[in-house]
Design a protein around this motif. Structure first.
Motif, PDB file in Angstrom:
ATOM      1  N   ARG A  21      38.568 -17.673 -49.632  1.00 42.78           N
ATOM      2  CA  ARG A  21      40.087 -17.345 -49.400  1.00 42.78           C
ATOM      3  C   ARG A  21      40.689 -18.075 -48.164  1.00 42.78           C
ATOM      4  O   ARG A  21      40.729 -17.299 -47.089  1.00 42.78           O
ATOM      5  CB  ARG A  21      40.388 -15.787 -49.441  1.00 42.78           C
ATOM      6  CG  ARG A  21      39.402 -15.107 -48.283  1.00 42.78           C
ATOM      7  CD  ARG A  21      39.744 -13.186 -48.381  1.00 42.78           C
ATOM      8  NE  ARG A  21      38.954 -12.911 -47.383  1.00 42.78           N
ATOM      9  CZ  ARG A  21      39.415 -12.705 -45.898  1.00 42.78           C
ATOM     10  NH1 ARG A  21      40.731 -13.037 -45.805  1.00 42.78           N
ATOM     11  NH2 ARG A  21      38.760 -12.089 -45.122  1.00 42.78           N
ATOM     12  N   MET A  22      41.032 -19.247 -48.173  1.00 44.38           N
ATOM     13  CA  MET A  22      41.715 -19.984 -47.252  1.00 44.38           C
ATOM     14  C   MET A  22      43.052 -19.450 -46.973  1.00 44.38           C
ATOM     15  O   MET A  22      43.937 -19.051 -47.763  1.00 44.38           O
ATOM     16  CB  MET A  22      41.885 -21.406 -47.698  1.00 44.38           C
ATOM     17  CG  MET A  22      40.565 -21.996 -47.871  1.00 44.38           C
ATOM     18  SD  MET A  22      39.601 -22.410 -46.420  1.00 44.38           S
ATOM     19  CE  MET A  22      40.152 -23.965 -45.912  1.00 44.38           C
ATOM     20  N   ARG A  24      46.897 -19.178 -44.848  1.00 42.93           N
ATOM     21  CA  ARG A  24      47.815 -20.346 -44.411  1.00 42.93           C
ATOM     22  C   ARG A  24      48.517 -19.632 -42.944  1.00 42.93           C
ATOM     23  O   ARG A  24      48.936 -18.295 -42.915  1.00 42.93           O
ATOM     24  CB  ARG A  24      49.030 -20.122 -45.393  1.00 42.93           C
ATOM     25  CG  ARG A  24      50.042 -21.134 -44.913  1.00 42.93           C
ATOM     26  CD  ARG A  24      51.177 -21.236 -45.749  1.00 42.93           C
ATOM     27  NE  ARG A  24      50.620 -22.081 -47.124  1.00 42.93           N
ATOM     28  CZ  ARG A  24      50.470 -23.529 -47.352  1.00 42.93           C
ATOM     29  NH1 ARG A  24      50.837 -24.253 -46.116  1.00 42.93           N
ATOM     30  NH2 ARG A  24      49.927 -23.805 -48.282  1.00 42.93           N
ATOM     31  N   PRO A  77      40.581 -27.084 -40.102  1.00 43.36           N
ATOM     32  CA  PRO A  77      40.443 -25.780 -40.960  1.00 43.36           C
ATOM     33  C   PRO A  77      38.924 -25.483 -40.984  1.00 43.36           C
ATOM     34  O   PRO A  77      38.657 -24.267 -41.229  1.00 43.36           O
ATOM     35  CB  PRO A  77      40.636 -26.377 -42.204  1.00 43.36           C
ATOM     36  CG  PRO A  77      41.682 -27.604 -42.088  1.00 43.36           C
ATOM     37  CD  PRO A  77      41.395 -28.189 -40.759  1.00 43.36           C
ATOM     38  N   LEU A  82      41.727 -21.789 -42.074  1.00 47.88           N
ATOM     39  CA  LEU A  82      43.072 -21.763 -42.645  1.00 47.88           C
ATOM     40  C   LEU A  82      43.074 -23.205 -43.331  1.00 47.88           C
ATOM     41  O   LEU A  82      42.151 -23.903 -43.586  1.00 47.88           O
ATOM     42  CB  LEU A  82      44.070 -21.876 -41.367  1.00 47.88           C
ATOM     43  CG  LEU A  82      43.948 -20.649 -40.546  1.00 47.88           C
ATOM     44  CD1 LEU A  82      44.851 -20.726 -39.319  1.00 47.88           C
ATOM     45  CD2 LEU A  82      44.121 -19.674 -41.241  1.00 47.88           C
ATOM     46  N   ASP A  83      44.177 -23.529 -43.874  1.00 46.73           N
ATOM     47  CA  ASP A  83      44.622 -24.490 -44.978  1.00 46.73           C
ATOM     48  C   ASP A  83      45.193 -25.791 -44.162  1.00 46.73           C
ATOM     49  O   ASP A  83      45.599 -26.780 -44.647  1.00 46.73           O
ATOM     50  CB  ASP A  83      45.077 -24.294 -46.229  1.00 46.73           C
ATOM     51  CG  ASP A  83      46.681 -23.604 -46.034  1.00 46.73           C
ATOM     52  OD1 ASP A  83      46.930 -23.364 -44.933  1.00 46.73           O
ATOM     53  OD2 ASP A  83      47.247 -23.150 -47.174  1.00 46.73           O
ATOM     54  N   SER A  84      45.607 -25.528 -42.850  1.00 47.31           N
ATOM     55  CA  SER A  84      46.134 -26.552 -42.074  1.00 47.31           C
ATOM     56  C   SER A  84      45.497 -26.417 -40.754  1.00 47.31           C
ATOM     57  O   SER A  84      45.022 -25.330 -40.325  1.00 47.31           O
ATOM     58  CB  SER A  84      47.695 -26.440 -42.230  1.00 47.31           C
ATOM     59  OG  SER A  84      47.992 -25.090 -41.165  1.00 47.31           O
TER      60      SER A  84
END
Length: 578
Positions: A21-22, A24, A77, A82-84
């Motif tokens: 579960r990345m 944001r 990441p 996270l996705d960034s």
């Protein structure tokens, strides 16, 4: 399944959850995190979501504004989950004046991104106030209540956290949401020094914690820092405590920190408590903390140790060698695990002086030779209080020259120990007779062994907190040579000198024993010359012409007693080399 096996299983489970579960990173205002650096500097740390470049403007007192570029440490990441990518910004302000208000303003991509004010610590004076807490990272209302109470402690100089800052797994998100955010306003004003808990290890073996922890030492998960009169030593009671003592890196480091410390007040923090009857009493890391960490704390007379892991508050009586200490001359252990996680039931340990299952934090105030420790609940109501006033403890007695325990009447001697008076001479007696203390600090007292000293001398040291005594043997002669100036070199045939002590009884104003220096197979009688330091004599000699080039051994003979070796750097002149 063993405790260690369960821990590995939980690490794997939580890592899998984090990977599935990345999250944001939402744009948000950045708040600085302050750390003071050795030598009078400070560092500020921000975490930002937007890539770019930054500039920090800062002002010391009413001085001119200065600017410096911000260092950037990427947080990809694979570290944050996270996705960034995030940006970890680091600004280091060197050589700040003490006891001065510092204002700062951050610009990121030419736009204002934060500002604040902090005050630099003063010299290592007699007073300090700090807070301590642990097991806080729950993100529950109880954590917020404790954090709000701590925020009102405006006289605190710094905060110690004993671990478990981010549940459940010590991931970047856990640490940001449960540690950096709840204490952000306080972190921007005063430094937080932490020790990792077991939950910080559940994500990539401490990697997010180490990336976010901008401390005195970024390489290891344990470190020390001097803050005012307090020598803070943060120890990792997790994986670094596992290797056998013969191959362990941290344990010799800790012992050296304790052996070399010159501070009256030494405070150690590590996560796993040495003494508990709580739910974690059978935890193998608790046993290792008791066997390997508490042993050193008590051997070196550390006055206060702070722990967590158990979600309650406990204070022990002073402890020495695992038993109640006499006269307060021991180590007090405090578990401050009520920082916000779900509480555990409290069980009394044989060494418990007080305990309670309560959300809490600890406030410590130091004034000279006394420390007051208060335990406060989330309403800032005090429910436990103890005064710690450690009496002096004697480590050993050595001569002031080569630091050996070889002493004679008239020797310039150094008494080494702990909790001597840092700002005033201690009272020192030999066989009941008060002696002049030439120089002293928190851990040493220099004096001259009386010429009337018997074979066995009872030595007593006294401070306002109490006294300690020991017996030492005194030889008739104990010659010892002082180290040379490290810049000194000599040539064959050159005049030189060396300084000595431990030369025994006097005949008139000078030592009665015949003296001679031995160097390169040459035996050179010498006549001592008194110096301004009691019991210290200068010995003039000529470097033998047949002395070889290099470090040449020099020894002193006094009445058939030999000193330890001193190595003299002999350098040939161009003519001698030819």
């Amino acid at each position: 399944m063993t405790h260690h096996g369960r821990r590995l299983f939980l690490k794997a489970l939580l890592a899998g959850m984090a990977g599935s579960r990345m999250l944001r990173a939402a744009p948000e205002a950045s708040t600085a995190r302050l750390q003071f650096l050795p030598g009078g500097g400070a560092s500020l740390l921000w975490v930002l979501t937007e890539p770019g470049s930054g500039l920090l403007s800062w002002q010391a007192g009413d001085g001119e504004w200065s600017q410096l570029e911000i260092g950037v440490r990427p947080l990809p990441p694979q570290i944050t989950g996270l996705d960034s990518e995030l940006e970890l910004l680091i600004a280091r302000l060197p050589d700040l004046p003490p006891e001065t208000d510092i204002q700062y303003k951050l610009e990121w991509n030419s736009a204002p991104a934060g500002s604040g004010t902090f005050r630099t610590p003063g010299p290592h004076g007699p007073t300090a106030t700090f807070l301590a807490l642990g097991d806080s990272g729950s993100r529950l209302p109880e954590q917020d209540a404790v954090a709000a109470a701590m925020q009102q402690e405006t006289d605190a100089d710094f905060v110690l956290h004993v671990g478990d800052m981010g549940y459940p797994a010590g991931s970047f998100t856990d640490l940001r949401e449960a540690y950096l955010k709840p204490y952000a306003a306080q972190m921007a004003r005063i430094p937080f020094y932490s020790a990792p808990g077991n939950h910080e290890y559940y994500t990539d073996s401490l990697r997010p914690y180490m990336k976010l922890r901008l401390g005195p030492d970024d390489q290891w998960s344990y470190y020390s820092v001097q803050h005012g009169p307090v020598h803070v030593i943060s120890v990792d009671s997790n994986d670094p405590v596992l290797p056998d003592p013969d191959t362990n890196r941290m344990l010799p480091w800790l012992e050296q920190q304790l052996r070399d410390s010159t501070s009256f007040w030494r405070v150690i923090l590590f996560h796993h408590p040495a003494y508990t009857a709580g739910l974690h009493r059978d935890d193998p890391f608790v046993a290792l903390s008791r066997e390997r960490l508490a042993t050193l704390c008590e051997r070196y007379s550390v006055p206060l140790v702070l722990n967590g892991h158990e979600h309650f508050y406990q204070r022990t009586c002073p402890v020495k060698d695992g038993q109640p200490a006499q006269g307060g001359a021991g180590t007090t252990y405090i578990i401050t695990g009520g920082g916000g996680a779900k509480l555990y039931p409290f069980y009394v340990h044989p060494l418990t002086a007080y305990g309670a299952s309560v959300f809490e934090y600890v406030k410590v105030h130091i004034d000279g030779l006394r420390m007051v420790v208060s335990a406060l609940d989330a309403n800032r109501l005090e429910f436990d209080r103890v005064e710690i006033a450690p009496p002096p403890a004697i480590r050993d007695l050595v001569n002031a020259a080569d630091q050996r325990p070889a002493l004679a009447p008239g020797s310039l001697a150094v008494l080494r120990g702990y909790h001597f008076s840092p700002d005033r001479p201690v009272r020192l007696r030999c066989d009941g007779q008060l002696q002049d203390v030439i120089d002293s600090n928190a851990v040493t007292a220099q004096f001259q062994v009386p010429y009337s000293a018997s074979v066995v001398v009872r030595l007593q040291v006294e401070t306002p907190n109490g006294l300690a005594e020991t017996e030492v043997r005194i030889a008739t002669l104990a010659p010892a040579l002082f180290p040379l100036d490290p810049q000194l070199t000599v040539a064959p045939g050159a005049a030189s000198d060396v300084f000595a002590t431990g030369l025994g009884a006097l005949a008139g104003d000078l030592p009665a024993a015949p003296l001679a220096l031995a160097m390169a197979s040459n035996y050179m009688p010498v006549t001592p010359i008194a110096t301004a330091l009691p019991g210290v004599y200068r010995l003039d000699y000529t470097v033998p012409l047949d002395a070889p080039e290099g470090n040449v051994e020099l020894r002193l003979n006094a009445g058939d007693e030999w000193s330890g070796p001193l190595f003299v750097p002999v350098v040939f002149s161009p003519a001698q080399s030819a």
